[in-house]
Design a protein around this motif. Sequence first.
Motif, short mmCIF file in Angstrom:
data_model
loop_
_atom_site.label_atom_id
_atom_site.label_comp_id
_atom_site.label_asym_id
_atom_site.label_seq_id
_atom_site.Cartn_x
_atom_site.Cartn_y
_atom_site.Cartn_z
N VAL A 112 -1.44 4.65 4.48
CA VAL A 112 -0.87 4.67 3.13
C VAL A 112 0.45 3.91 3.10
N GLU A 113 1.30 4.12 4.10
CA GLU A 113 2.57 3.38 4.17
C GLU A 113 2.32 1.88 4.22
N THR A 114 1.32 1.47 4.98
CA THR A 114 1.01 0.04 5.11
C THR A 114 0.51 -0.52 3.78
N ALA A 115 -0.36 0.22 3.11
CA ALA A 115 -0.88 -0.24 1.81
C ALA A 115 0.25 -0.42 0.82
N ARG A 117 3.52 -0.80 1.50
CA ARG A 117 4.44 -1.86 1.95
C ARG A 117 3.85 -3.24 1.70
N CYS A 118 2.58 -3.40 1.94
CA CYS A 118 1.93 -4.71 1.77
C CYS A 118 1.46 -4.96 0.35
N GLN A 119 1.54 -3.90 -0.50
CA GLN A 119 1.12 -4.03 -1.90
C GLN A 119 -0.35 -4.46 -2.00
N VAL A 120 -1.20 -3.73 -1.27
CA VAL A 120 -2.64 -4.01 -1.24
C VAL A 120 -3.39 -2.73 -1.56
N PHE A 121 -4.48 -2.84 -2.28
CA PHE A 121 -5.27 -1.69 -2.71
C PHE A 121 -5.89 -0.97 -1.52
N ALA A 122 -5.86 0.38 -1.57
CA ALA A 122 -6.54 1.21 -0.58
C ALA A 122 -7.05 2.46 -1.27
N MET A 123 -8.23 2.92 -0.84
CA MET A 123 -8.80 4.15 -1.41
C MET A 123 -9.72 4.81 -0.39
N GLU A 124 -9.74 6.13 -0.40
CA GLU A 124 -10.70 6.89 0.40
C GLU A 124 -12.03 6.93 -0.34
N ALA A 125 -13.11 6.80 0.40
CA ALA A 125 -14.44 6.73 -0.22
C ALA A 125 -14.99 8.12 -0.50
N MET A 126 -14.29 8.87 -1.35
CA MET A 126 -14.75 10.19 -1.76
C MET A 126 -15.65 10.03 -3.00
N TRP A 127 -16.91 9.71 -2.73
CA TRP A 127 -17.84 9.38 -3.82
C TRP A 127 -18.03 10.52 -4.80
N THR A 128 -17.81 11.77 -4.36
CA THR A 128 -18.03 12.93 -5.22
C THR A 128 -17.25 12.83 -6.52
N ARG A 129 -15.99 12.40 -6.44
CA ARG A 129 -15.16 12.37 -7.64
C ARG A 129 -15.67 11.39 -8.69
N PHE A 130 -16.50 10.45 -8.28
CA PHE A 130 -16.99 9.43 -9.20
C PHE A 130 -18.41 9.70 -9.70
N GLN A 131 -19.02 10.78 -9.23
CA GLN A 131 -20.36 11.13 -9.69
C GLN A 131 -20.30 11.49 -11.18
N PRO A 132 -21.23 10.98 -11.98
CA PRO A 132 -21.19 11.25 -13.43
C PRO A 132 -21.13 12.74 -13.77
N ALA A 133 -21.81 13.60 -13.01
CA ALA A 133 -21.77 15.03 -13.31
C ALA A 133 -20.39 15.62 -13.06
N ILE A 134 -19.69 15.13 -12.02
CA ILE A 134 -18.33 15.60 -11.75
C ILE A 134 -17.37 15.05 -12.79
N VAL A 135 -17.59 13.82 -13.21
CA VAL A 135 -16.78 13.25 -14.30
C VAL A 135 -16.93 14.10 -15.55
N ALA A 136 -18.17 14.55 -15.83
CA ALA A 136 -18.42 15.40 -17.00
C ALA A 136 -17.70 16.73 -16.86
#
Length: 334
Positions: A112-115, A117-136
């Motif tokens: 996270v510190e590197t992201a 400091r370097c101003q580059v996108f980073a994300m954990e691949a927690m697909w659950t949060r993006f599932q349409p049912a969870i979004v609902a």
Amino acid sequence: MSSAHTVRWGIVGPGRIARLVVRDFGQVDGAEVVAVASRSAERAQAFADEFAVPTAYGSYGEIIAASDVDVLYIATPHPQHQVIAVAALEAGKAVLVEKTFTATLAGAERVVETARRCQVFAMEAMWTRFQPAIVAARRLIDDGAIGEVRQVQADLGVDRPFDPTDRLYDLAQGGGALLDLGVYVVSFAQYFLGTPDRVVATGSLAPTGVDAEAGLLLGYDDGRAAALLATIRHQTPGAARIHGTSGWIDVRPRFHHPTTIVLSRRGHDPETITSPPRGGGYAHELEEVTAAVRAGRLESTIMPLADTLAVQRILEDASRQLGVSQHDDTEMTL
């Protein structure tokens, strides 16, 4: 990037999860898989041949240095994530890092510190949060459908017979129930309740020293709580429930990639809401990253880096209570 319309992806670690994820790129506009890397040139080439990926590399360093790759999806064992992600970010490449983000909290903090400091996108691949049912479910909660969220319950277990050569039972590869399954229940609770003030864990260890099962109670100073279970000893339903002051939402199994939720409120009949994912369910997180990189954003609002660190902190606290100490492979060769 090559254009305003195409984000060029590279796959790091052509294992089981990468084979599932790569199939969903056809569901994502403006994304193209252009390279794959493994420490085995033969494995990389076999993956490239099977999924029509143009370039195969026999080392991680080569794909990190490649000028025609914008984003790396990192799907190696947990202890390798830190070194690969830091090198990629320092090379200006955005990263989608498979969960658990790293094997240790210190490793996650360094990424996270590197992201930042370097101003580059980073994300954990927690697909659950993006599932349409969870979004609902999140939309219903934000709209006040069940009042104030006070409690969360979730379980996730698989029947994995003990085998000391299995990655899940190998501490050197980041094995154990918490890093593979506990990350789901903890991230789910953190998403709907926020970061807890205390963690109490109980469980048992396998003969190799990894955590085979864990029960977590997350406590909050205002009395809210989450009761969470994760195990590799036996199958569990994989259900979740979010309790509010005026109702609750059941997330039908398996909650980490659901199609159906049920809203129950006082004075109303239960309402079943079905919202299946596209493809294998990975397209939604891939869309999030692709859109963010095209827009120049540095992190996701749905899976922000602060949440990743909070989840990692809970997992490490629970692991230590069980007597397990994970390690990042900081000596690995790219």
